[in-house]
Write a protein that holds these residues in place. Structure first.
Motif, PDB file in Angstrom:
ATOM      1  N   GLU A  68      -0.884   4.516  -1.462  1.00 17.16           N
ATOM      2  CA  GLU A  68      -2.160   4.604  -1.130  1.00 17.16           C
ATOM      3  C   GLU A  68      -2.105   4.929   0.457  1.00 17.16           C
ATOM      4  O   GLU A  68      -3.308   5.029   0.946  1.00 17.16           O
ATOM      5  CB  GLU A  68      -2.696   3.231  -1.143  1.00 17.16           C
ATOM      6  N   GLU A 122      -4.011   5.795   5.239  1.00 18.58           N
ATOM      7  CA  GLU A 122      -4.532   5.727   3.718  1.00 18.58           C
ATOM      8  C   GLU A 122      -5.051   6.980   3.131  1.00 18.58           C
ATOM      9  O   GLU A 122      -5.698   7.693   3.728  1.00 18.58           O
ATOM     10  CB  GLU A 122      -5.661   4.589   3.899  1.00 18.58           C
ATOM     11  N   LYS A 153       1.010  -1.164  -0.037  1.00 15.29           N
ATOM     12  CA  LYS A 153      -0.038  -0.092   0.025  1.00 15.29           C
ATOM     13  C   LYS A 153       0.991   1.244   0.028  1.00 15.29           C
ATOM     14  O   LYS A 153       0.773   2.156  -0.689  1.00 15.29           O
ATOM     15  CB  LYS A 153      -0.836   0.135   1.189  1.00 15.29           C
ATOM     16  N   ASN A 156       2.524   1.808  -3.325  1.00 17.49           N
ATOM     17  CA  ASN A 156       1.791   2.392  -4.348  1.00 17.49           C
ATOM     18  C   ASN A 156       1.050   3.749  -4.073  1.00 17.49           C
ATOM     19  O   ASN A 156       0.340   4.179  -4.853  1.00 17.49           O
ATOM     20  CB  ASN A 156       0.452   1.229  -4.616  1.00 17.49           C
TER      21      ASN A 156
END
Length: 430
Positions: free
Chosen positions: A389, A395, A384, A387
């Motif tokens: 994210e 997040e 995550k 990437n």
């Protein structure tokens, strides 16, 4: 900080062999060693089943099976009660105990709203005992107190209300240990009003294992077990002690109480169709588990603590205190959904199975399974972050999604859906 892994002084994977148990059961044990859904899933070991082969083969309905009688005497002595009775399941022993206490309607029972006897036993209280239940919410969010219970007692002659005849407690509940000083207070309150007190002690063995550790006693010593279990169960008029959860018997549970109480319970066991004829082998397997598996429970607690620590270090929320062998984790804070985590764990080359938030560590879970669990979550989190994210551990999500997540993790008020979901998460019982 890197948290060290936990080791255990036995290897559960060696305890079922192809020569004795067959290849299929060896493979089953390998799967169960990575299955966190429940401690009911444990596989009987070769030694356990070989021990049961030497059990007596008398008819217990006639009271003529020595192995069953020996187990009942042992558990009665361990718990400081006059008598005990073996039956097939914790649901049966709970419902038999409740039915034995309840003499004549109208009558009611006070219990925690999450109680297994209320939520997970197929409506047995209403079906068998014709009783209503008064389900209380613990004011501290964890366990009922005497102060919670006393105002809810139905003591008068008001014909509109079923009088309180029984209080049911549960220890542990969602792996949380019920403080003994509070149980003593509730016991005194019950006796003051001539109300019986029953314990759903499906996992009381975990409480005893924890208490033995705290007192510096020896879990292999029968006298030390007796000292602790007698203290824990002294306030109760009856208790149901599951033999197939933490201890790992293939089947069975046991009720304890006075001789008069147990004799009455036997009538109801017969009416329930619960008498077992040649049950010596089952009793012997349970007796073996009590001797040989009980000392392992403290290690399951250590492994649960390791899992909790590893998940917390990664940023996961832990929804309930980890007192014994259960970990309730919430990975949403690090951008992972429970569905995604469950699927990823199940897709490992050597799969790990979980029951969503709740992870139950049983005596056949391996330290490697704990480490693989933590490493899998770590890999998902790293992906995550790579990437983009997750930024600084959070997040990147839209406003609507953020509002939903905040409402889940930071509820405002006592009756929001978020609170109810969290409360429900602490009520998984099987």
């Amino acid at each position: 900080m890197t948290i060290p892994s936990t080791s255990i002084p036995y290897n559960p994977l060696t305890e079922v062999t192809a020569d004795v148990g067959g290849k299929e059961n060896v493979e089953s044990l390998q799967r169960i060693a990575r299955d966190f859904r429940s401690d009911t899933l444990t596989v009987p070991t070769d030694a356990q089943l070989l021990h049961s082969l030497k059990a007596s083969r008398g008819d217990d309905v006639y009271g003529e099976d020595p192995s069953t009688a020996a187990l009942e005497r042992r558990v009665a002595k361990l718990t400081g009660k006059e008598a005990a009775m073996f039956a097939v399941s914790g649901t049966m022993t709970n419902q038999l105990a409740i039915r034995t206490h309840m003499k004549q309607p109208p009558h009611s029972i006070i219990l925690d709203y999450r109680a297994h006897v209320q939520k997970m036993e197929a409506g047995g209280i209403a079906m068998f005992s014709q009783a209503t239940t008064h389900q209380l919410f613990p004011s501290n969010g964890l366990y009922l107190t005497a102060e919670d219970i006393e105002p809810q007692l139905q003591l008068g002659n008001n014909i509109h209300i079923a009088p309180t005849k029984l209080i049911c407690l549960e220890n542990t509940l969602s792996g949380i240990i019920f403080p003994q000083d509070e149980i003593v207070k509730i016991g005194k309150l019950a006796k003051k009003h001539d109300i019986r007190l029953h314990l759903d002690g499906a996992r009381i063995w975990n409480v005893a294992a924890d208490e033995i550790e705290k007192r510096g006693l020896d879990s292999n010593n029968e006298n030390d077990r007796q000292t602790v279990l007698t203290d824990l169960l002294a306030p109760f008029d009856s208790a149901s002690l599951c033999l197939s959860k933490g201890l790992g018997a293939p089947i069975g549970s046991i009720i304890i109480g006075t001789k008069e109480f147990i004799e009455r319970a036997k009538w109801f066991r017969k009416a329930f169709g619960g008498g077992i004829r040649q049950c010596g082998g089952l009793a012997a397997s349970a007796d073996y588990a009590l001797t040989n598996h009980f000392p392992r429970l403290a290690y399951t607690h250590q492994l649960a603590k390791r899992l909790e620590s590893g998940l917390k270090e990664l940023g996961c929320d832990i929804a309930a205190p980890v007192d014994t062998n259960m970990v309730f984790f919430q990975p949403q804070k690090i951008g992972l959904s429970l569905d995604a985590v469950t699927a990823r764990l199940a897709a490992l080359p050597n799969p790990i199975i979980v029951g969503r938030e709740r992870c139950v560590v049983h005596h056949q879970i391996t330290p490697q399974a704990i480490e693989d669990f933590i490493n899998c979550i770590n890999e998902m989190k790293n992906e995550k972050e790579i990437n983009g994210e997750i930024v600084n551990g959070k997040e990147e999500i839209g406003e609507k999604e953020k509002e939903k997540l905040d409402n889940y993790n930071q509820p405002k008020g006592k009756t929001t859906d978020a609170v109810l979901r969290k409360q429900a998460a602490l009520g998984y019982q099987n």
